[in-house]
Design a protein around this motif. Structure first.
Motif, PDB file in Angstrom:
ATOM      1  N   MET A 164       0.819  -1.210   0.000  1.00 29.78           N
ATOM      2  CA  MET A 164       0.000   0.000   0.000  1.00 29.78           C
ATOM      3  C   MET A 164       0.858   1.268   0.000  1.00 29.78           C
ATOM      4  O   MET A 164       1.938   1.317   0.603  1.00 29.78           O
ATOM      5  N   ASP A 165       0.323   2.268  -0.676  1.00 28.45           N
ATOM      6  CA  ASP A 165       1.017   3.558  -0.845  1.00 28.45           C
ATOM      7  C   ASP A 165       0.027   4.674  -0.542  1.00 28.45           C
ATOM      8  O   ASP A 165      -1.189   4.477  -0.682  1.00 28.45           O
ATOM      9  N   PRO A 166       0.501   5.846  -0.169  1.00 27.76           N
ATOM     10  CA  PRO A 166      -0.452   6.940   0.091  1.00 27.76           C
ATOM     11  C   PRO A 166      -1.411   7.217  -1.065  1.00 27.76           C
ATOM     12  O   PRO A 166      -2.539   7.666  -0.831  1.00 27.76           O
ATOM     13  N   VAL A 167      -1.007   6.974  -2.301  1.00 26.07           N
ATOM     14  CA  VAL A 167      -1.919   7.202  -3.432  1.00 26.07           C
ATOM     15  C   VAL A 167      -3.080   6.216  -3.444  1.00 26.07           C
ATOM     16  O   VAL A 167      -4.042   6.392  -4.205  1.00 26.07           O
ATOM     17  N   ASP A 168      -3.011   5.183  -2.635  1.00 20.07           N
ATOM     18  CA  ASP A 168      -4.106   4.212  -2.522  1.00 20.07           C
ATOM     19  C   ASP A 168      -5.163   4.667  -1.521  1.00 20.07           C
ATOM     20  O   ASP A 168      -6.159   3.959  -1.311  1.00 20.07           O
ATOM     21  N   THR A 169      -4.971   5.814  -0.906  1.00 22.60           N
ATOM     22  CA  THR A 169      -5.988   6.365  -0.015  1.00 22.60           C
ATOM     23  C   THR A 169      -7.265   6.607  -0.802  1.00 22.60           C
ATOM     24  O   THR A 169      -7.261   7.310  -1.814  1.00 22.60           O
ATOM     25  N   ALA A 170      -8.344   6.001  -0.342  1.00 19.75           N
ATOM     26  CA  ALA A 170      -9.599   6.054  -1.104  1.00 19.75           C
ATOM     27  C   ALA A 170     -10.735   5.461  -0.278  1.00 19.75           C
ATOM     28  O   ALA A 170     -10.495   4.799   0.740  1.00 19.75           O
ATOM     29  N   THR A 171     -11.932   5.694  -0.737  1.00 18.23           N
ATOM     30  CA  THR A 171     -13.088   4.939  -0.247  1.00 18.23           C
ATOM     31  C   THR A 171     -13.198   3.693  -1.107  1.00 18.23           C
ATOM     32  O   THR A 171     -13.210   3.783  -2.339  1.00 18.23           O
ATOM     33  N   TYR A 172     -13.258   2.554  -0.453  1.00 20.80           N
ATOM     34  CA  TYR A 172     -13.340   1.275  -1.149  1.00 20.80           C
ATOM     35  C   TYR A 172     -14.768   0.734  -1.028  1.00 20.80           C
ATOM     36  O   TYR A 172     -15.302   0.621   0.076  1.00 20.80           O
ATOM     37  N   TYR A 173     -15.347   0.437  -2.182  1.00 20.93           N
ATOM     38  CA  TYR A 173     -16.710  -0.088  -2.231  1.00 20.93           C
ATOM     39  C   TYR A 173     -16.709  -1.542  -2.709  1.00 20.93           C
ATOM     40  O   TYR A 173     -15.953  -1.886  -3.627  1.00 20.93           O
ATOM     41  N   CYS A 174     -17.580  -2.338  -2.111  1.00 21.89           N
ATOM     42  CA  CYS A 174     -17.906  -3.610  -2.752  1.00 21.89           C
ATOM     43  C   CYS A 174     -19.320  -3.474  -3.301  1.00 21.89           C
ATOM     44  O   CYS A 174     -20.138  -2.687  -2.792  1.00 21.89           O
ATOM     45  N   ALA A 175     -19.597  -4.228  -4.355  1.00 22.17           N
ATOM     46  CA  ALA A 175     -20.860  -4.045  -5.038  1.00 22.17           C
ATOM     47  C   ALA A 175     -21.260  -5.326  -5.761  1.00 22.17           C
ATOM     48  O   ALA A 175     -20.402  -6.078  -6.232  1.00 22.17           O
ATOM     49  N   ARG A 176     -22.556  -5.522  -5.842  1.00 17.74           N
ATOM     50  CA  ARG A 176     -23.075  -6.651  -6.613  1.00 17.74           C
ATOM     51  C   ARG A 176     -23.244  -6.220  -8.054  1.00 17.74           C
ATOM     52  O   ARG A 176     -23.716  -5.113  -8.334  1.00 17.74           O
ATOM     53  N   MET A 177     -22.855  -7.090  -8.966  1.00 20.32           N
ATOM     54  CA  MET A 177     -23.032  -6.734 -10.364  1.00 20.32           C
ATOM     55  C   MET A 177     -23.304  -7.945 -11.224  1.00 20.32           C
ATOM     56  O   MET A 177     -23.028  -9.084 -10.836  1.00 20.32           O
ATOM     57  N   SER A 178     -23.861  -7.678 -12.383  1.00 13.20           N
ATOM     58  CA  SER A 178     -23.937  -8.661 -13.449  1.00 13.20           C
ATOM     59  C   SER A 178     -23.610  -7.922 -14.732  1.00 13.20           C
ATOM     60  O   SER A 178     -23.792  -6.707 -14.816  1.00 13.20           O
ATOM     61  N   TYR A 179     -23.105  -8.625 -15.701  1.00 12.34           N
ATOM     62  CA  TYR A 179     -22.656  -7.954 -16.923  1.00 12.34           C
ATOM     63  C   TYR A 179     -23.814  -7.274 -17.650  1.00 12.34           C
ATOM     64  O   TYR A 179     -23.648  -6.220 -18.246  1.00 12.34           O
ATOM     65  N   SER A 180     -24.993  -7.844 -17.548  1.00 10.39           N
ATOM     66  CA  SER A 180     -26.122  -7.267 -18.279  1.00 10.39           C
ATOM     67  C   SER A 180     -26.835  -6.173 -17.510  1.00 10.39           C
ATOM     68  O   SER A 180     -27.428  -5.276 -18.113  1.00 10.39           O
ATOM     69  N   SER A 181     -26.784  -6.228 -16.191  1.00 11.78           N
ATOM     70  CA  SER A 181     -27.549  -5.278 -15.379  1.00 11.78           C
ATOM     71  C   SER A 181     -26.696  -4.251 -14.661  1.00 11.78           C
ATOM     72  O   SER A 181     -27.214  -3.420 -13.923  1.00 11.78           O
ATOM     73  N   GLY A 182     -25.390  -4.329 -14.834  1.00  9.30           N
ATOM     74  CA  GLY A 182     -24.522  -3.356 -14.195  1.00  9.30           C
ATOM     75  C   GLY A 182     -24.369  -3.605 -12.713  1.00  9.30           C
ATOM     76  O   GLY A 182     -24.637  -4.694 -12.198  1.00  9.30           O
ATOM     77  N   ILE A 183     -23.956  -2.569 -12.019  1.00  8.64           N
ATOM     78  CA  ILE A 183     -23.729  -2.643 -10.578  1.00  8.64           C
ATOM     79  C   ILE A 183     -24.991  -2.123  -9.902  1.00  8.64           C
ATOM     80  O   ILE A 183     -25.208  -0.914  -9.813  1.00  8.64           O
ATOM     81  N   ASP A 184     -25.810  -3.056  -9.437  1.00  6.35           N
ATOM     82  CA  ASP A 184     -27.126  -2.637  -8.968  1.00  6.35           C
ATOM     83  C   ASP A 184     -27.213  -2.403  -7.463  1.00  6.35           C
ATOM     84  O   ASP A 184     -28.161  -1.759  -6.999  1.00  6.35           O
ATOM     85  N   TYR A 185     -26.256  -2.938  -6.723  1.00  9.27           N
ATOM     86  CA  TYR A 185     -26.238  -2.669  -5.296  1.00  9.27           C
ATOM     87  C   TYR A 185     -24.805  -2.376  -4.860  1.00  9.27           C
ATOM     88  O   TYR A 185     -23.882  -3.105  -5.230  1.00  9.27           O
ATOM     89  N   TRP A 186     -24.662  -1.326  -4.064  1.00 10.00           N
ATOM     90  CA  TRP A 186     -23.361  -0.895  -3.576  1.00 10.00           C
ATOM     91  C   TRP A 186     -23.344  -0.930  -2.048  1.00 10.00           C
ATOM     92  O   TRP A 186     -24.365  -0.659  -1.407  1.00 10.00           O
ATOM     93  N   GLY A 187     -22.180  -1.237  -1.489  1.00 13.49           N
ATOM     94  CA  GLY A 187     -22.017  -1.034  -0.063  1.00 13.49           C
ATOM     95  C   GLY A 187     -21.879   0.458   0.214  1.00 13.49           C
ATOM     96  O   GLY A 187     -21.788   1.276  -0.710  1.00 13.49           O
ATOM     97  N   GLN A 188     -21.838   0.807   1.467  1.00 12.94           N
ATOM     98  CA  GLN A 188     -21.716   2.218   1.826  1.00 12.94           C
ATOM     99  C   GLN A 188     -20.293   2.747   1.627  1.00 12.94           C
ATOM    100  O   GLN A 188     -20.079   3.961   1.586  1.00 12.94           O
ATOM    101  N   GLY A 189     -19.338   1.837   1.485  1.00 12.98           N
ATOM    102  CA  GLY A 189     -17.948   2.242   1.292  1.00 12.98           C
ATOM    103  C   GLY A 189     -17.206   2.366   2.606  1.00 12.98           C
ATOM    104  O   GLY A 189     -17.798   2.662   3.650  1.00 12.98           O
ATOM    105  N   THR A 190     -15.905   2.125   2.548  1.00 11.46           N
ATOM    106  CA  THR A 190     -15.054   2.290   3.721  1.00 11.46           C
ATOM    107  C   THR A 190     -13.829   3.092   3.323  1.00 11.46           C
ATOM    108  O   THR A 190     -13.165   2.768   2.328  1.00 11.46           O
ATOM    109  N   LEU A 191     -13.553   4.135   4.065  1.00 11.16           N
ATOM    110  CA  LEU A 191     -12.410   4.989   3.762  1.00 11.16           C
ATOM    111  C   LEU A 191     -11.144   4.377   4.336  1.00 11.16           C
ATOM    112  O   LEU A 191     -11.072   4.096   5.534  1.00 11.16           O
ATOM    113  N   VAL A 192     -10.180   4.154   3.473  1.00 13.14           N
ATOM    114  CA  VAL A 192      -8.889   3.633   3.881  1.00 13.14           C
ATOM    115  C   VAL A 192      -7.830   4.710   3.632  1.00 13.14           C
ATOM    116  O   VAL A 192      -7.691   5.206   2.512  1.00 13.14           O
ATOM    117  N   THR A 193      -7.134   5.083   4.671  1.00  9.47           N
ATOM    118  CA  THR A 193      -6.077   6.075   4.574  1.00  9.47           C
ATOM    119  C   THR A 193      -4.728   5.388   4.727  1.00  9.47           C
ATOM    120  O   THR A 193      -4.549   4.557   5.639  1.00  9.47           O
TER     121      THR A 193
END
Lengths: 109, 119
Positions: free
Chosen positions: B87-116
């Motif tokens: 990990m590097d400081p440039v990796d500081t970000a909010t990280y999301y996990c999400a459910r997806m399918s190729y045909s329907s896109g990303i239809d549900y997202w987590g709230q995200g977690t900020l990693v510094t």
């Protein structure tokens, strides 16, 4: 540098119509892959707005519509409202990899 | 209903390995066509897709980050785990996990977690 190119910002007055473009290449949009659109309000996770180029999930107003042609796609918003002020992202695929646009900030004047 | 929740450290030091867990409910990752992706967003910047795991345990990674990423799933626990090495400081970000399918896109997202990333 995002794989899909979007204008950094667009603006419009209430009740106007705005469009946001998403330009790709023959490796992604032009290869026939679907385009999806997301709306991200400040401080929140993105929300699916359009899937499969031109389909609206349940609950998304019909003021939002999508289209795709060649290596590009567009999101149109009619009857612009203050609550539409947000960041918008397009998304597609390159083979099995997912690619996003750089995002467009919509300002309602 | 479908929910996803990210968990992991809020702060990591440079060169450390980040491990994030996505715990989901309301769907099964064994269902044909179902996928879970990790996506991140540095403060004030655009979304960046990181990795995907599908119902068949196929795994796909961002070309620019693939040497640092590993994604795995535990279907019995309804969890997907992402590890990112060096990990590097440039990796500081909010990280999301999400459910997806190729045909329907990303239809549900987590709230995200900020990693510094900082020493």
């Amino acid at each position: 540098q995002s794989v899909l190119t979007q204008p950094p910002s667009v603006s419009g007055a209430p009740w106007q119509r705005v469009t946001i473009s998403c330009t790709g290449s023959s490796s992604n949009i032009g290869a026939g892959y679907d385009v999806h659109w997301y709306q991200q309000l400040p401080g929140t996770a993105p929300k699916l707005l359009i899937y499969g180029n031109n389909n609206r999930p349940s609950g998304v107003p019909d003021r939002f519509s999508g289209s795709k042609s060649g290596t590009s796609a567009s999101l149109a918003i009619t009857g612009l409202q203050a609550e539409d002020e947000a960041d918008y992202y397009c998304q597609s695929y390159e083979s099995s990899l997912t690619v996003f646009g750089g995002g467009t900030k919509l300002t309602v004047l | 209903q479908v929910t996803l929740r990210e968990s992991g450290p809020a702060l990591v030091k440079p060169t450390q390995t980040l491990t994030l867990t996505c715990t989901f409910s309301g769907f099964s990752l064994s269902t044909s066509g179902m996928c879970v992706s990790w996506i991140r967003q540095p403060p004030g910047k655009a979304l960046e897709w990181l990795a995907l795991i599908d119902w068949d345990d196929d795994k796909y990674y961002s070309t620019s980050l693939k040497t640092r990423l590993t994604i795995s799933k535990d279907t019995s626990k309804n969890q997907v785990v992402l590890t990112m090495t060096n990990m590097d400081p440039v990796d500081t970000a909010t990280y999301y996990c999400a459910r997806m399918s190729y045909s329907s896109g990303i239809d549900y997202w987590g709230q995200g977690t900020l990693v510094t990333v900082s020493s």
